[in-house]
Design an enzyme around this catalytic site. Structure first.
Site, PDB file in Angstrom:
ATOM      1  N   HIS A  94       0.860  -1.225   0.093  1.00  0.00           N
ATOM      2  CA  HIS A  94      -0.458  -0.323  -0.121  1.00  0.00           C
ATOM      3  C   HIS A  94       0.724   1.110  -0.030  1.00  0.00           C
ATOM      4  O   HIS A  94       0.969   2.194  -0.693  1.00  0.00           O
ATOM      5  CB  HIS A  94      -1.025   0.253   1.356  1.00  0.00           C
ATOM      6  CG  HIS A  94      -2.384  -0.798   0.921  1.00  0.00           C
ATOM      7  ND1 HIS A  94      -2.126  -2.139   0.964  1.00  0.00           N
ATOM      8  CD2 HIS A  94      -3.700  -0.229   0.909  1.00  0.00           C
ATOM      9  CE1 HIS A  94      -3.089  -2.357   0.893  1.00  0.00           C
ATOM     10  NE2 HIS A  94      -4.567  -1.322   1.148  1.00  0.00           N
ATOM     11  N   HIS A 141       0.132  -3.219   9.367  1.00  0.00           N
ATOM     12  CA  HIS A 141       2.354  -2.879   9.143  1.00  0.00           C
ATOM     13  C   HIS A 141       2.321  -3.018  10.621  1.00  0.00           C
ATOM     14  O   HIS A 141       1.805  -1.733  10.827  1.00  0.00           O
ATOM     15  CB  HIS A 141       1.844  -2.121   7.786  1.00  0.00           C
ATOM     16  CG  HIS A 141       1.876  -2.713   6.471  1.00  0.00           C
ATOM     17  ND1 HIS A 141       2.608  -3.994   5.940  1.00  0.00           N
ATOM     18  CD2 HIS A 141       0.804  -2.762   6.135  1.00  0.00           C
ATOM     19  CE1 HIS A 141       1.749  -4.432   4.699  1.00  0.00           C
ATOM     20  NE2 HIS A 141       1.280  -3.964   4.296  1.00  0.00           N
TER      21      HIS A 141
END
Length: 324
Positions: A94, A141
């Site tokens: 991302h 993350h």
């Protein structure tokens, strides 16, 4: 691997801001923003963004499955997403995609359109930062994953920038472009790193490379046999906000997106039907669809058709409908 933790939202502003920001690094954004750029802004800008995006994403996805760094443990973090939980964490794709798309768009447009340099730089930074922060907020993350993804993407942008014009010229003029655009991505997809368990990374990578392959063939075909449907001058200097121009841009976008969604539905049904007949499995069999010999051709063919439709069929339809 599902997200089973219960949680209470205490700040709805942050919750919806970062949920929305997370979507800016997913398929729904790619299938809308990249075609919008092609239909309404500039061919050259779109070509550069798509090539950079596909290279960056392929390297990011493969890096995940080679490094095999786990995602944050839950608990202590609360994971707000389920689909990508089976993937590894480092680097954050991302973060890579957001950095690549925002800064390649900024770099490709800053010399072609009249807008303040500082404004474009800030917009690219804010866009990529929001997506990066969303990966921390959703618990998908670590800080290191996000920083690593953004840095890798930045390095790739710096390395690719000097070759932009050369790559673009070859994509438009080389007689080997269509063959290269199909064969190389297919080879990369079939030779994707093997994992001990199923992860959506191979399927997502196949979608990205397939869409890029179809779009690249479309770029070459348009340059060889048709006049450019859209250029920077098609929307006037800069980014005008004239009512009629905005209406035409929205009309082109809505018509195009409907055609792309229809293409996706038709091709998915047809390709899965053919593969199901070939390998003797029902279309709804999720496990069968995850097999290499099914997943790669199914997603590659479907999304290459989407890329080709976006760059060739939709512009022809726009011209037919008088939306040029």
């Amino acid at each position: 691997q599902g997200c089973t933790q219960k949680y209470i939202v205490k700040n709805y502003f942050y919750y919806y801001l970062f949920k929305f920001s997370a979507a800016l690094g997913e398929e729904i954004f790619y299938i809308t923003f990249l075609p919008f750029t092609y239909w309404n802004i500039d061919h050259s800008v779109s070509r550069r963004m798509i090539i950079v995006w596909s290279i960056v994403m392929y390297i990011g996805q493969v890096s995940k499955d080679i490094l095999k760094w786990p995602r944050p443990l839950s608990p202590p973090v609360v994971k707000l997403e389920m689909r990508t939980n089976a993937e590894y964490g480092m680097p954050s794709t991302h973060a890579m995609a957001a950095t690549a798309i925002s800064f390649s768009f900024f770099t490709a447009t800053m010399n072609q359109y009249k807008y303040p340099f500082e404004l474009g730089l800030v917009a690219a930074f804010v866009f990529s930062t929001l997506v990066c922060l969303s990966r921390l907020y959703t618990g998908m993350h670590t800080v290191l994953d996000v920083i690593g993804g953004a840095l890798i993407s930045a390095v790739l942008l710096v390395l690719l920038y000097p070759a932009w014009d050369t790559i673009d010229h070859l994509l438009l003029t080389s007689p080997f472009c269509p063959l290269f655009s199909i064969v190389v991505p297919l080879v990369l997809c079939y030779n994707y790193p093997k994992l001990d368990y199923y992860s959506p990374t191979r399927g997502d990578t196949t979608m990205i490379l397939g869409a890029t392959a179809g779009a690249t063939v479309g770029f070459w075909l348009n340059n060889q046999y048709a006049a450019s449907a859209y250029t920077g001058n098609s929307v006037g200097p800069g980014f005008p906000l004239i009512t009629s121009t905005v209406v035409f841009m929205l009309a082109r976008f809505l018509v195009g997106i409907l055609v792309l969604l229809l293409t996706r539905w038709v091709m998915k049904s047809v390709v899965l039907g053919v593969l199901g007949y070939r390998y003797k499995f029902p279309i709804g069999d999720l496990e069968a669809r995850r097999r290499l010999e099914v997943e790669v051709p199914y997603k590659f063919v479907t999304y290459s058709c989407i890329g080709f439709t976006a760059t060739v069929i939709v512009p022809l339809l726009h011209e037919l409908l008088g939306l040029m």
